[in-house]
Design a protein around this motif. Structure first.
Motif, mmCIF file in Angstrom:
data_model
loop_
_atom_site.group_PDB
_atom_site.id
_atom_site.type_symbol
_atom_site.label_atom_id
_atom_site.label_comp_id
_atom_site.label_asym_id
_atom_site.label_seq_id
_atom_site.Cartn_x
_atom_site.Cartn_y
_atom_site.Cartn_z
ATOM 1 N N GLU A 55 0.844 -1.184 0.000
ATOM 2 C CA GLU A 55 0.000 0.000 0.000
ATOM 3 C C GLU A 55 0.886 1.242 0.000
ATOM 4 O OE1 GLU A 55 -2.433 -0.466 3.439
ATOM 5 O OE2 GLU A 55 -3.669 -2.047 2.548
ATOM 6 N N PRO A 56 0.317 2.424 -0.233
ATOM 7 C CA PRO A 56 1.139 3.647 -0.191
ATOM 8 C C PRO A 56 1.892 3.760 1.133
ATOM 9 C CG PRO A 56 -0.982 4.127 -1.163
ATOM 10 C CD PRO A 56 -1.062 2.715 -0.669
ATOM 11 N N ALA A 57 3.211 3.819 1.047
ATOM 12 C CA ALA A 57 4.021 3.792 2.259
ATOM 13 C C ALA A 57 5.420 4.317 1.982
ATOM 14 C CB ALA A 57 4.095 2.370 2.817
ATOM 15 N N PHE A 58 6.096 4.659 3.065
ATOM 16 C CA PHE A 58 7.491 5.091 3.077
ATOM 17 C C PHE A 58 8.272 4.038 3.845
ATOM 18 C CE2 PHE A 58 10.283 7.457 6.216
ATOM 19 C CZ PHE A 58 11.385 7.589 5.383
ATOM 20 N N ALA A 59 9.338 3.488 3.232
ATOM 21 C CA ALA A 59 10.169 2.469 3.882
ATOM 22 C C ALA A 59 11.618 2.922 3.854
ATOM 23 C CB ALA A 59 10.020 1.127 3.173
ATOM 24 N N LEU A 60 12.218 3.041 5.026
ATOM 25 C CA LEU A 60 13.580 3.539 5.173
ATOM 26 C C LEU A 60 14.481 2.436 5.713
ATOM 27 C CD1 LEU A 60 15.690 5.878 5.355
ATOM 28 C CD2 LEU A 60 14.745 6.365 7.633
ATOM 29 N N VAL A 61 15.582 2.178 5.026
ATOM 30 C CA VAL A 61 16.540 1.167 5.472
ATOM 31 C C VAL A 61 17.612 1.838 6.324
ATOM 32 C CG1 VAL A 61 18.263 -0.527 4.749
ATOM 33 C CG2 VAL A 61 16.135 -0.288 3.458
ATOM 34 N N ALA A 62 17.824 1.309 7.532
ATOM 35 C CA ALA A 62 18.854 1.835 8.418
ATOM 36 C C ALA A 62 20.131 0.993 8.367
ATOM 37 C CB ALA A 62 18.339 1.892 9.857
ATOM 38 N N GLN A 63 19.997 -0.275 7.994
ATOM 39 C CA GLN A 63 21.158 -1.164 7.890
ATOM 40 C C GLN A 63 20.801 -2.325 6.973
ATOM 41 O OE1 GLN A 63 24.005 -1.876 11.308
ATOM 42 N NE2 GLN A 63 22.905 -3.822 11.356
ATOM 43 N N GLY A 64 21.775 -2.770 6.165
ATOM 44 C CA GLY A 64 21.528 -3.846 5.225
ATOM 45 C C GLY A 64 21.057 -3.328 3.887
ATOM 46 N N ALA A 65 20.440 -4.205 3.085
ATOM 47 C CA ALA A 65 19.996 -3.834 1.745
ATOM 48 C C ALA A 65 18.813 -4.691 1.334
ATOM 49 C CB ALA A 65 21.134 -3.987 0.731
ATOM 50 N N LYS A 66 18.067 -4.180 0.370
ATOM 51 C CA LYS A 66 16.845 -4.843 -0.074
ATOM 52 C C LYS A 66 16.654 -4.636 -1.576
ATOM 53 C CE LYS A 66 12.006 -5.251 1.447
ATOM 54 N NZ LYS A 66 11.017 -4.745 2.410
ATOM 55 N N ARG A 67 15.996 -5.578 -2.212
ATOM 56 C CA ARG A 67 15.649 -5.471 -3.628
ATOM 57 C C ARG A 67 14.143 -5.630 -3.756
ATOM 58 N NH1 ARG A 67 18.326 -9.671 -5.582
ATOM 59 N NH2 ARG A 67 20.165 -8.427 -6.102
ATOM 60 N N THR A 68 13.511 -4.708 -4.484
ATOM 61 C CA THR A 68 12.080 -4.773 -4.749
ATOM 62 C C THR A 68 11.863 -4.755 -6.251
ATOM 63 O OG1 THR A 68 11.474 -3.701 -2.655
ATOM 64 C CG2 THR A 68 9.876 -3.587 -4.443
ATOM 65 N N VAL A 69 10.988 -5.630 -6.733
ATOM 66 C CA VAL A 69 10.748 -5.771 -8.164
ATOM 67 C C VAL A 69 9.282 -5.481 -8.465
ATOM 68 C CG1 VAL A 69 10.848 -7.315 -10.152
ATOM 69 C CG2 VAL A 69 12.579 -7.489 -8.333
ATOM 70 N N LEU A 70 9.053 -4.620 -9.445
ATOM 71 C CA LEU A 70 7.725 -4.313 -9.952
ATOM 72 C C LEU A 70 7.741 -4.597 -11.454
ATOM 73 C CD1 LEU A 70 4.858 -3.072 -9.794
ATOM 74 C CD2 LEU A 70 5.932 -0.827 -10.147
ATOM 75 N N GLY A 71 7.090 -5.677 -11.858
ATOM 76 C CA GLY A 71 7.134 -6.046 -13.270
ATOM 77 C C GLY A 71 8.566 -6.309 -13.697
ATOM 78 N N ASP A 72 9.037 -5.532 -14.692
ATOM 79 C CA ASP A 72 10.427 -5.677 -15.141
ATOM 80 C C ASP A 72 11.340 -4.606 -14.563
ATOM 81 O OD1 ASP A 72 9.408 -3.521 -16.480
ATOM 82 O OD2 ASP A 72 9.963 -4.195 -18.492
ATOM 83 N N ARG A 73 10.851 -3.856 -13.579
ATOM 84 C CA ARG A 73 11.648 -2.804 -12.943
ATOM 85 C C ARG A 73 12.223 -3.303 -11.619
ATOM 86 N NH1 ARG A 73 6.982 1.846 -13.567
ATOM 87 N NH2 ARG A 73 6.815 1.789 -15.856
ATOM 88 N N ILE A 74 13.508 -3.092 -11.436
ATOM 89 C CA ILE A 74 14.197 -3.554 -10.230
ATOM 90 C C ILE A 74 14.706 -2.346 -9.447
ATOM 91 C CG2 ILE A 74 16.130 -4.905 -9.323
ATOM 92 C CD1 ILE A 74 15.978 -6.610 -11.850
ATOM 93 N N TYR A 75 14.423 -2.326 -8.144
ATOM 94 C CA TYR A 75 14.833 -1.227 -7.269
ATOM 95 C C TYR A 75 15.717 -1.796 -6.161
ATOM 96 C CZ TYR A 75 10.920 1.054 -9.611
ATOM 97 O OH TYR A 75 10.062 1.544 -10.557
ATOM 98 N N GLU A 76 16.949 -1.342 -6.118
ATOM 99 C CA GLU A 76 17.900 -1.744 -5.073
ATOM 100 C C GLU A 76 18.099 -0.564 -4.140
ATOM 101 O OE1 GLU A 76 19.462 -4.756 -5.058
ATOM 102 O OE2 GLU A 76 19.468 -5.496 -7.136
ATOM 103 N N TYR A 77 17.989 -0.794 -2.833
ATOM 104 C CA TYR A 77 18.220 0.300 -1.896
ATOM 105 C C TYR A 77 18.835 -0.258 -0.617
ATOM 106 C CZ TYR A 77 13.436 -1.184 -0.641
ATOM 107 O OH TYR A 77 12.317 -1.916 -0.323
#
Length: 307
Positions: A55-77
Motif C-alpha cells: 500500500e502507499p508507504a514510506f520504507a527507510l533502510v537503516a542497515q543492510g539492503a533490499k531489492r524490490t521488483v515491480l514487473g520488469d523494474r528492479i529497485y535496489e536500496y
C-alpha cells in the motif's frame, strides 16, 4: 555549518536510528493502539524473493539492503536510502544484505493522502513538475528526513508524548518526502486529478473484482477515462496492464491460501478466479518459478516472511 559537521550529524542520525529500530524490533511488535501503522523490522538473514501487496508507504533502510521488483523494474536500496510506494502494487521483495552481526533494519510508515493534501494547502503554490512516472521510487534520505524519523521513534516509549507529538512528526516526515528528490510522486497522492489518483481508482476497482472476468472498457467507463488513457497511465505507474495486474493479485492471494492449505489446489485456483486447474498451475509456475504444491512446501520451511 561546515561540511564535516553536516556529515557527522547525518552519521549520528543513522546510528541512533539503528539503535532505536533494533531495540523496538526486539519486542516483536509496536503498540498498534498508538503507532497507527508505523512499523520497525529486523532480521539477521537474507530472504528469498517473496510477493506482497504494498500500500502507499514510506520504507527507510537503516542497515543492510533490499531489492524490490515491480514487473520488469528492479529497485535496489540500502542503508540511508528509502523507497516510496505511491499506489497499491503487487511487488516481489527480497532482503539481500543481512547477517546476525549486522541485521537488516528498516522503518515503515503509511503515507496518508489526507495529510499530503493538507500540507499542499498550507504550503501554497509549489513549483510545478511533470506527472510522476512509476508508482514506486527510491532515493537517498537527507539529514532532515532521518532526524524526523529518529524523533518520532524516540516517542514510542513515552505514551503521553507520543499522543501529543507523534502526529506533528508524521506530518513532518510527509513534508520532507514531498519536498525531497521524489516529491512529485508523493505530492500526487494528495491531488484528486493526478495520474496516480486515476490509477489508484482503477486499482481499487480491480481489487474488488480480482476473481471475476472483467472488461477494460467497463473499467475505463467507471473511473471516467478512455481505454487508451487508462492503459497508458496504468502501465506507466505499475509497469503492467490492468489485466496483468489482476492476474498478479489472483496469484498472490492464491499463494497466501496455499501456505495454510497446500492440498486443495483446484479449489484455491477456483477461489481466486480460475476455472481451469491446469491454467492456474501453469500461470502460478510462470510467476513463482515452481508449481503450487512445491512452492507452498518450500515457503513453509522459511523462517522469515516479513517483506
Amino acid at each position: 555549518m561546515e561540511l564535516a559537521a553536516v556529515f557527522h550529524a547525518g552519521m549520528a542520525s543513522i546510528d541512533e536510528l539503528r539503535i532505536l529500530i533494533a531495540r523496538l524490533a526486539a519486542r516483536d511488535s509496536l503498540p498498534s493502539s498508538r503507532t497507527k501503522g508505523m512499523t520497525v523490522f529486523s532480521t539477521g538473514q537474507v530472504t528469498e524473493p517473496l510477493g506482497t501487496m504494498a500500500e502507499p508507504a514510506f520504507a527507510l533502510v537503516a542497515q543492510g539492503a533490499k531489492r524490490t521488483v515491480l514487473g520488469d523494474r528492479i529497485y535496489e536500496y540500502h542503508a540511508g536510502q528509502y523507497l516510496v510506494t505511491a499506489v497499491d502494487l503487487p511487488l516481489t521483495a527480497q532482503i539481500t544484505a543481512a547477517s546476525p552481526a549486522e541485521p537488516f533494519l528498516a522503518f515503515g510508515l503509511p503515507l496518508r493522502p489526507s495529510v499530503i493534501a493538507q500540507l499542499l494547502l498550507d504550503a501554497g503554490p509549489m513549483a510545478e513538475q511533470a506527472d510522476a512516472g512509476s508508482g514506486i521510487v527510491t532515493s537517498d534520505a537527507n539529514d532532515a528526513l532521518l532526524d524526523a524519523v529518529v524523533r518520532l521513534l524516540r516517542l514510542v516509549d513515552r505514551p503521553q508524548d507520543f499522543a501529543v507529538l507523534a502526529q506533528a512528526h508524521e506530518r513532518e516526515i510527509h513534508w520532507r518526502l514531498m519536498t525531497g528528490p521524489q516529491g512529485t510522486a508523493v505530492r500526487q497522492l494528495g491531488l484528486a486529478d493526478s495520474r496516480l489518483s486515476l490509477v489508484s481508482h482503477a486499482i481499487r476497482w480491480l481489487q474488488a473484482r480480482y476473481d471475476q472476468v472483467i472488461r477494460i472498457d467497463e473499467l475505463a467507463h467507471d473511473i471516467g477515462t478512455s481505454v487508451s488513457s487508462l492503459n497508458r497511465h496504468f502501465r506507466a505507474v505499475t509497469a503492467m496492464s490492468p489485466l496483468q495486474y489482476q492476474k498478479r493479485i489472483r496469484l498472490q492471494k492464491a499463494r497466501i491460501q496455499l501456505i495454510a492449505n497446500p492440498t486443495d489446489i483446484a479449489a484455491i485456483g477456483y477461489n481466486v478466479g480460475y476455472d481451469s486447474p491446469s491454467q492456474f498451475s501453469r500461470e502460478y509456475r510462470r510467476m513463482f518459478g515452481a508449481p503450487p504444491v512445491q512452492d507452498a512446501a518450500r515457503l513453509q520451511t522459511l523462517t522469515t516472511y516479513e517483506i
